[in-house]
Design a protein around this motif. Structure first.
Motif, short mmCIF file in Angstrom:
data_model
loop_
_atom_site.label_atom_id
_atom_site.label_comp_id
_atom_site.label_asym_id
_atom_site.label_seq_id
_atom_site.Cartn_x
_atom_site.Cartn_y
_atom_site.Cartn_z
N PHE A 1 8.16 -18.02 20.08
CA PHE A 1 8.16 -18.67 18.76
C PHE A 1 9.20 -19.78 18.70
N SER A 2 10.40 -19.52 19.19
CA SER A 2 11.45 -20.54 19.16
C SER A 2 11.07 -21.77 19.96
N ARG A 3 10.40 -21.55 21.12
CA ARG A 3 10.00 -22.69 21.95
C ARG A 3 8.96 -23.56 21.24
N VAL A 4 7.91 -22.93 20.69
CA VAL A 4 6.86 -23.72 20.06
C VAL A 4 7.34 -24.32 18.75
N PHE A 5 8.27 -23.66 18.07
CA PHE A 5 8.83 -24.22 16.83
C PHE A 5 9.62 -25.48 17.15
N ARG A 6 10.44 -25.42 18.19
CA ARG A 6 11.22 -26.60 18.59
C ARG A 6 10.31 -27.76 18.99
N ALA A 7 9.23 -27.43 19.70
CA ALA A 7 8.30 -28.47 20.12
C ALA A 7 7.63 -29.13 18.91
N ALA A 8 7.38 -28.34 17.85
CA ALA A 8 6.69 -28.86 16.67
C ALA A 8 7.62 -29.61 15.73
N TYR A 9 8.86 -29.12 15.55
CA TYR A 9 9.74 -29.66 14.52
C TYR A 9 11.02 -30.29 15.05
N TRP B 1 -4.95 -24.15 16.51
CA TRP B 1 -5.07 -24.18 15.05
C TRP B 1 -4.34 -22.97 14.44
N ILE B 2 -4.57 -21.78 15.02
CA ILE B 2 -3.90 -20.58 14.54
C ILE B 2 -2.39 -20.75 14.67
N GLN B 3 -1.94 -21.24 15.81
CA GLN B 3 -0.50 -21.41 16.03
C GLN B 3 0.11 -22.38 15.03
N TRP C 1 4.52 -13.39 10.79
CA TRP C 1 3.35 -14.26 10.84
C TRP C 1 2.62 -14.21 12.17
N GLY C 2 2.75 -13.09 12.87
CA GLY C 2 1.88 -12.86 14.02
C GLY C 2 2.42 -13.27 15.37
N PHE C 3 3.64 -13.80 15.44
CA PHE C 3 4.23 -14.11 16.75
C PHE C 3 4.83 -12.84 17.33
N GLU D 1 3.60 -23.25 10.33
CA GLU D 1 3.80 -23.75 8.97
C GLU D 1 4.25 -22.64 8.04
N ALA D 2 3.65 -21.45 8.18
CA ALA D 2 4.04 -20.31 7.36
C ALA D 2 5.49 -19.91 7.66
N CYS D 3 5.87 -19.90 8.92
CA CYS D 3 7.25 -19.58 9.30
C CYS D 3 8.23 -20.63 8.76
N ARG D 4 7.84 -21.88 8.86
CA ARG D 4 8.70 -22.95 8.35
C ARG D 4 8.99 -22.77 6.87
N GLN D 5 7.95 -22.41 6.12
CA GLN D 5 8.15 -22.16 4.69
C GLN D 5 9.09 -20.99 4.46
N ASP D 6 8.94 -19.92 5.25
CA ASP D 6 9.83 -18.76 5.11
C ASP D 6 11.29 -19.14 5.36
N LEU D 7 11.52 -19.98 6.33
CA LEU D 7 12.89 -20.35 6.68
C LEU D 7 13.59 -21.12 5.57
N LEU D 8 12.82 -21.68 4.64
CA LEU D 8 13.41 -22.42 3.52
C LEU D 8 13.77 -21.54 2.34
N HIS D 9 13.34 -20.28 2.35
CA HIS D 9 13.57 -19.40 1.21
C HIS D 9 15.00 -18.86 1.21
#
Length: 329
Positions: A308-316, A270-272, A300-302, A277-285
């Motif tokens: 971070f890159s691995r879990v981001f790719r897995a999510a998006y 849940w934390i991850q 955002w705590g990573f 989601e917070a990082c994804r929003q930052d990347l759009l700014h």
């Protein structure tokens, strides 16, 4: 912009913004700037000769409480304005106390009557129309404090809450009272009230999303809401762990995992997911274009950019840099 009126000392007193002392030919631009300062950049249109408005604002913990009295207007938050600013980190919860309103967001177009509450997200285009003189009372809060993921937030925007329902009526009264009295409370009371508001909003969101059933133990549900709010407030803390969360709420780690079982996800996941989601929003700014991927992750705590890159790719489905290049306006 050259020649544009500014919100200067002669018309700004403490937490008050008003057109009363502004020359008539400057009021339209002044009112646009006042609304943008309060809620985020917007394009507004008003009928000729109608420029009257007053905004009262007070802080409540990490929330902002506002009361707006104004003449008819239409306000739009466009993709262009979203790309230019950072207000998309915020969500607005608004009560129409006088007049009526029309709201368009996320494919929904709703009419709002006096006494009804609605929510809109600054991260996506929105159109708000007040066809007659109006008064609204609002709370502006961070998306992270609210603790909802993108898909959940999209489901509760532009869905009016009637004051005839138990929770809608409670929120309507609370919003109204807070807008009238927020500036008069002592600092400690403001923090307590802010926590209560966030907890109530989480209950409303869970009810709308169908997460609360008659069989849910009330004690577990209340504790879950408190913990989700706590996670949202401490998302940037790299040391945020189940042990830290359990200790802060005076419960065992075992009980913490138990109350998350109904969510179908572990506490750590849940934390991850909230951090992603917070990082994804930052990347759009747009203003974060020169910020490294590692800097976004650490914000955002990573602790590991590679992780971070691995879990981001897995999510998006793509790397953070690919996501930014593909989706940034």
């Amino acid at each position: 912009m050259p020649g544009a009126p500014r919100l200067d000392e002669h018309s700004f007193v403490g937490n008050l913004l008003t057109t009363d002392s502004v020359p008539a030919h400057r009021r339209r631009e002044y009112w646009r700037e006042a609304l943008s300062r309060t809620f985020g950049a917007v394009d507004i249109s008003v009928p000729d000769g109608v420029y009257s408005g007053t905004i009262r604002t007070a802080s409540l913990g990490g929330l902002k409480v506002t009361k707006v009295d104004g003449d008819p207007l239409e306000a739009r938050r466009t993709p262009r304005l979203i790309a230019q600013g950072d207000e998309d980190e915020y969500v607005v919860v608004k009560l129409v106390s006088q007049g009526v309103a029309r709201l368009e967001q996320d494919g929904r177009d709703i009419g709002v009557r006096p006494g009804e509450v609605f929510i809109y997200d600054m991260a996506r285009p929105v159109r708000l129309l007040f066809p007659q003189c109006f008064q609204t009372k609002s709370i502006v809060l961070s998306r992270q404090v609210l603790g909802l993921c993108e898909s959940d937030l999209r489901q509760i925007t532009a869905s009016p809450l009637s004051s005839d329902t138990p929770l809608g009526g409670l929120l309507s009264v609370l919003l109204s009272r807070l807008a009238d009295t927020a500036g008069s409370h002592r600092p400690y009371a403001r923090e307590v009230l802010a926590r209560s508001v966030v907890d109530l909003l989480n209950v409303l969101a869970d009810e709308q999303l169908g997460r609360i059933s008659e069989g849910t133990p009330s004690g577990d549900a209340a504790m879950l809401l408190q913990i989700r709010t706590f996670i949202g407030r401490h998302l940037a803390d790299a040391d945020l762990t189940p042990e830290v969360i359990a200790r802060a709420h005076h419960i065992s780690v075992r009980y913490l995992h138990k109350i998350f079982e109904g969510e179908g996800i572990t506490v750590s996941r849940w934390i991850q997911s909230r951090r992603l989601e917070a990082c994804r929003q930052d990347l759009l700014h747009r203003e974060a274009a020169n910020r490294t991927i590692a800097a976004v992750a650490h914000r955002w705590g990573f602790t590991s950019a590679a992780h971070f890159s691995r879990v981001f790719r897995a999510a998006y489905g793509m790397s953070p840099s690919e996501y930014r290049d593909t989706h940034r306006p």
